[in-house]
Design a protein around this motif. Sequence first.
Motif, short mmCIF file in Angstrom:
data_model
loop_
_atom_site.label_atom_id
_atom_site.label_comp_id
_atom_site.label_asym_id
_atom_site.label_seq_id
_atom_site.Cartn_x
_atom_site.Cartn_y
_atom_site.Cartn_z
N ALA A 118 -4.16 -0.11 -4.00
CA ALA A 118 -4.91 1.10 -3.67
C ALA A 118 -6.13 0.73 -2.84
N VAL A 126 0.85 -1.20 0.00
CA VAL A 126 0.00 0.00 0.00
C VAL A 126 0.88 1.25 0.00
N GLN A 162 3.85 1.55 -1.13
CA GLN A 162 4.53 1.67 -2.43
C GLN A 162 3.56 2.11 -3.53
N GLY A 163 2.28 2.10 -3.24
CA GLY A 163 1.29 2.48 -4.23
C GLY A 163 0.91 1.35 -5.16
N ARG A 164 1.28 0.13 -4.82
CA ARG A 164 0.96 -1.02 -5.68
C ARG A 164 -0.44 -1.56 -5.40
#
Length: 103
Positions: free
Chosen positions: A44, A38, A40-42
Amino acid sequence: HKPSSAEAVLAITEASHRHPQSRSELLAELSATSVELVLQGRIAIPAVYWDGALGQLEVDVIRKCGFIFQSYEVAYWWFEMFEMLRKLFVVGVLVFVYTGTAA
């Protein structure tokens, strides 16, 4: 090099096969990896409440598209199951009504 989501899942799977873990240890490792993905933005996590607190862009979206979701109440999440079953039934009926056609 940052690991991809698939690499992270593979690492968890390999780690769980290397040595037996208790359920709580495995859940803790899964939780830590999930938080990392989460951050790392992988992965959402969608917003549940649209109240404009995220800034002007959110306010604009609410003004333009709010009619679609503003009446949704989280307490009635279970109704979505009935709605999906209704849609499945409608599509399923079409299969039998139009038997033998390309549509």
